[in-house]
Design a protein around this motif. Structure first.
Motif, short mmCIF file in Angstrom:
data_model
loop_
_atom_site.label_atom_id
_atom_site.label_comp_id
_atom_site.label_asym_id
_atom_site.label_seq_id
_atom_site.Cartn_x
_atom_site.Cartn_y
_atom_site.Cartn_z
N GLU A 84 -39.56 3.23 4.19
CA GLU A 84 -38.74 2.65 5.25
C GLU A 84 -37.25 2.77 4.92
O GLU A 84 -36.44 3.08 5.79
CB GLU A 84 -39.12 1.18 5.44
N LYS A 85 -36.90 2.56 3.64
CA LYS A 85 -35.50 2.70 3.23
C LYS A 85 -35.01 4.13 3.43
O LYS A 85 -33.87 4.35 3.86
CB LYS A 85 -35.35 2.30 1.76
N LEU A 86 -35.87 5.11 3.12
CA LEU A 86 -35.48 6.51 3.30
C LEU A 86 -35.25 6.82 4.77
O LEU A 86 -34.27 7.50 5.13
CB LEU A 86 -36.55 7.43 2.72
N GLU A 87 -36.13 6.35 5.65
CA GLU A 87 -35.96 6.60 7.08
C GLU A 87 -34.65 6.02 7.60
O GLU A 87 -33.94 6.66 8.38
CB GLU A 87 -37.16 6.02 7.85
N GLU A 88 -34.33 4.80 7.18
CA GLU A 88 -33.08 4.16 7.61
C GLU A 88 -31.87 4.93 7.07
O GLU A 88 -30.89 5.14 7.79
CB GLU A 88 -33.03 2.70 7.13
N ALA A 89 -31.94 5.35 5.80
CA ALA A 89 -30.83 6.08 5.20
C ALA A 89 -30.61 7.42 5.88
O ALA A 89 -29.47 7.83 6.14
CB ALA A 89 -31.08 6.27 3.70
N LEU A 90 -31.70 8.13 6.18
CA LEU A 90 -31.58 9.43 6.86
C LEU A 90 -30.99 9.26 8.26
O LEU A 90 -30.20 10.09 8.72
CB LEU A 90 -32.95 10.11 6.94
N GLN A 91 -31.36 8.17 8.95
CA GLN A 91 -30.81 7.91 10.28
C GLN A 91 -29.30 7.68 10.19
O GLN A 91 -28.52 8.19 11.00
CB GLN A 91 -31.50 6.69 10.90
N LEU A 92 -28.87 6.90 9.18
CA LEU A 92 -27.43 6.66 9.00
C LEU A 92 -26.70 7.94 8.65
O LEU A 92 -25.59 8.19 9.15
CB LEU A 92 -27.22 5.61 7.90
N LEU A 93 -27.30 8.78 7.80
CA LEU A 93 -26.66 10.05 7.44
C LEU A 93 -26.47 10.95 8.66
O LEU A 93 -25.42 11.55 8.84
CB LEU A 93 -27.50 10.78 6.39
N SER A 94 -27.50 11.04 9.50
CA SER A 94 -27.40 11.90 10.69
C SER A 94 -26.43 11.32 11.72
O SER A 94 -25.81 12.06 12.48
CB SER A 94 -28.78 12.12 11.32
N ASP A 95 -26.29 9.98 11.75
CA ASP A 95 -25.28 9.36 12.62
C ASP A 95 -23.88 9.73 12.16
O ASP A 95 -23.00 10.04 12.97
CB ASP A 95 -25.43 7.83 12.61
N GLU A 96 -23.65 9.66 10.84
CA GLU A 96 -22.33 9.94 10.29
C GLU A 96 -21.98 11.42 10.37
O GLU A 96 -20.82 11.79 10.60
CB GLU A 96 -22.26 9.50 8.83
N ASP A 97 -22.96 12.27 10.15
CA ASP A 97 -22.72 13.72 10.03
C ASP A 97 -23.54 14.46 11.09
O ASP A 97 -24.74 14.67 10.91
CB ASP A 97 -23.12 14.18 8.62
N GLU A 144 -25.26 6.30 -2.67
CA GLU A 144 -24.78 5.31 -1.71
C GLU A 144 -25.90 4.40 -1.20
O GLU A 144 -25.72 3.20 -1.04
CB GLU A 144 -24.11 5.99 -0.52
N PHE A 145 -27.06 5.00 -0.92
CA PHE A 145 -28.15 4.22 -0.32
C PHE A 145 -29.20 3.79 -1.32
O PHE A 145 -30.12 3.04 -0.98
CB PHE A 145 -28.80 5.04 0.81
N GLU A 146 -29.08 4.30 -2.56
CA GLU A 146 -29.99 3.94 -3.65
C GLU A 146 -31.45 4.18 -3.27
O GLU A 146 -32.32 3.35 -3.50
CB GLU A 146 -29.77 2.47 -4.06
N VAL A 147 -31.69 5.36 -2.68
CA VAL A 147 -33.05 5.75 -2.30
C VAL A 147 -33.42 7.02 -3.07
O VAL A 147 -32.94 8.10 -2.74
CB VAL A 147 -33.16 6.02 -0.78
N PRO A 148 -34.23 6.93 -4.11
CA PRO A 148 -34.68 8.14 -4.80
C PRO A 148 -35.64 8.93 -3.92
O PRO A 148 -36.54 8.36 -3.30
CB PRO A 148 -35.37 7.61 -6.05
N ALA A 149 -35.43 10.24 -3.85
CA ALA A 149 -36.26 11.06 -2.97
C ALA A 149 -36.62 12.37 -3.65
O ALA A 149 -35.86 12.90 -4.47
CB ALA A 149 -35.52 11.35 -1.66
N SER A 150 -37.79 12.87 -3.32
CA SER A 150 -38.23 14.20 -3.78
C SER A 150 -37.91 15.20 -2.68
O SER A 150 -38.16 14.94 -1.49
CB SER A 150 -39.73 14.19 -4.06
N VAL A 151 -37.35 16.34 -3.06
CA VAL A 151 -36.97 17.35 -2.06
C VAL A 151 -37.61 18.68 -2.40
O VAL A 151 -37.89 18.98 -3.57
CB VAL A 151 -35.43 17.51 -1.96
N GLY A 152 -37.82 19.48 -1.37
CA GLY A 152 -38.35 20.82 -1.55
C GLY A 152 -37.24 21.83 -1.74
O GLY A 152 -36.06 21.50 -1.78
N LYS A 153 -37.62 23.07 -1.88
CA LYS A 153 -36.65 24.15 -2.05
C LYS A 153 -35.91 24.39 -0.73
O LYS A 153 -36.53 24.46 0.33
CB LYS A 153 -37.40 25.42 -2.46
N PRO A 154 -34.56 24.52 -0.75
CA PRO A 154 -33.82 24.82 0.49
C PRO A 154 -34.30 26.13 1.10
O PRO A 154 -34.53 27.12 0.39
CB PRO A 154 -32.36 24.92 0.03
N MET A 155 -34.46 26.15 2.42
CA MET A 155 -34.93 27.34 3.13
C MET A 155 -34.04 27.61 4.33
O MET A 155 -33.41 26.69 4.88
CB MET A 155 -36.38 27.16 3.57
#
Length: 481
Positions: free
Chosen positions: A212-225, A259-270
């Protein structure tokens, strides 16, 4: 010597200073400030100050230069926009007596206030507690709280006047690029145009507790950028974060942690590929199914054709009279929009496609539903797009390579191997500058390659240029992976 060179440059750009210089008059400090301001307002000079914000060097002279040299709202022409009802071009002067017009140019997340919307008021007055009109959504928004921003401090304000910048808090549906205006005098100012994302990566929380924290943080990031786009992949259910390149995605990932203190796993950029059509075709679908004991049926006919490159998609829902009832037009448009988001070759979003609804109808009044028309539109579009010579589009980057002349040969060979097309070559001082168009897919690891080939002396910059049709061999590789 440096001061003399500056005075000569100012004298060349400003007529008053030039006349004084030619007759041998000494230009004093105030005369120089006034001449630089006139030249800057006339777009003849751009002042450059050297400093570092990290060590607080030249920050104060920079702010002084902003006040001294940059134009005030009264020094620039009136802002122009489109009158919403008629489409005519109208102007608004920087005056408190004019109707309200302003532009939301930034969205920021505040730990205490939530979403802060930065607004530049071009004309009129923006008052706390009043209603403003949003031409994009065609809705009213109530101004709950007005704030004047002073660096990282905030002061509540009753009103923001023409030419000023402030922030709105507690306003929900406004976003970057939106116009706010008086409902009785509607105007749509030029929106800020953002390029399409060119790279993406999958992202997921480290644990279920962080979802839930990741979803909120991603929403804020997309709002800002606005160049950060978040979507859910329909097939895999993964969360996909799109951006303007490897560095952009890396910064977004770092902000999530810092900033949001949400650790996340990411895939390879494509690379973000898109699909388009290069021909035209017609599609027809009669959808007739039974769901939950109720029959749902509808027919949609449409025509798909290639649009101008870079102009986006265009959907025209104006079927012939007495075919599709108007209350189902929105459902058809939503169906086409959904189909455009998942193409026909590799489920990439489609771009630069024109869709025109040419007909359709209802089987009987009891079975005509919004879901039936939406599904029929999706299936008709897929049939037409598959027959209209679909192709893949890839992002092409405009690359500027700066290198010593002795390394240019090796670097040009490397660029040719990356499917690059050189536009121009010229000298800048003792360095060779190469301007070229290169597919983004070929630029992974490019900085390491040019450092190796030039012994660390070459550098490059790149920015999105356009989307172009992928060569057949590359297309087959993408579709088969």
């Amino acid at each position: 010597a440096a001061r003399e060179a500056m005075i000569e440059a100012v004298a060349e750009a400003d007529e008053v200073a030039g006349d004084a210089y030619l007759v041998g008059e000494t230009l004093g400090e105030e005369a120089l400030h006034a001449a630089i301001r006139r030249a800057v307002v006339a777009n003849k000079l751009v002042p450059v100050l050297c400093g570092t914000a990290l060590r607080n060097k030249v920050v104060q002279p920079l702010l002084d230069a902003v006040v001294r040299y940059l134009p005030s709202p009264l020094d620039v022409p009136p802002v122009s926009g489109l009158e919403v009802r008629t489409g005519a071009t109208v102007e608004r002067k920087a005056s408190d007596d004019e109707p309200l017009s302003g532009l939301i140019f930034k969205v920021a997340a505040d730990a205490y206030l939530g979403r802060l919307l930065y607004v530049r008021v071009y004309s009129g007055k923006l008052r706390k507690g009043t209603n403003v009109y949003n031409p994009r959504t065609k809705t009213r928004e109530r101004v709950g709280r007005l704030i004047r921003m002073h660096a990282n401090s905030q002061t509540d304000a009753e009103a923001i006047f023409s030419g000023e910048i402030g922030a709105l808090a507690g306003v929900g549906k406004l976003t970057t690029g939106d116009t706010i205006c008086a409902e009785q005098a509607q105007i749509a100012l030029d929106r800020i145009e953002f390029p399409e994302p060119v790279m993406f990566m999958a992202i997921e929380p480290k644990s279920r507790a962080d979802k839930e924290k990741l979803e909120e943080a991603l929403q804020l990031l997309s709002d800002e950028d606005p160049t950060c786009r978040i979507r859910i992949d329909g097939e895999t259910g993964q969360t996909i974060m799109s951006g303007m390149g490897e560095l952009h995605l890396e910064i977004l990932r770092d902000r999530l942690l810092r900033e949001f203190e949400v650790p996340a796993s990411v895939g390879k950029p494509m690379v973000s590929y898109y699909e388009t059509v290069t021909g035209s075709a017609d599609g027809h679908c009669t959808f007739d199914r039974e769901f939950g004991g109720k029959r749902q049926a509808a027919t949609v006919d449409l025509h798909v054709s290639a649009g101008a490159r870079g102009k986006g998609n265009r959907i025209e829902v104006k079927p012939p009279r007495n075919t599709v009832p108007p209350e189902f037009w929105t459902s058809i448009e939503q169906g086409v929009q959904d189909a455009l988001q998942t193409g026909v070759l590799a489920r990439y979003p489609m771009q630069d496609v024109e869709v025109r609804i040419t007909g359709g109808g209802i089987v009987d009044h009891d079975s005509a539903t919004e879901m039936a028309f939406r599904t029929a539109a999706i299936m008709a579009f897929r049939e037409a797009a598959s027959a209209a010579a679909p192709e893949l589009l890839e992002p092409i980057m405009s690359v500027e390579l700066v290198a010593p002349p002795e390394s240019t040969g090796d670097l040009m060979g490397d660029m040719n191997g990356r499917r690059g097309q050189v536009r121009e070559m010229h000298m800048r001082g003792d360095m060779q500058v190469v301007e070229a168009d290169v597919p983004l897919a070929e630029l992974f690891g490019y900085s390491t390659a040019i450092r190796s080939l030039s012994r660390g002396r070459a550098s490059y910059s790149m920015e999105p240029e356009q989307f172009a049709v992928v060569p057949r061999a590359v297309k087959e590789t993408i579709l088969n992976r």
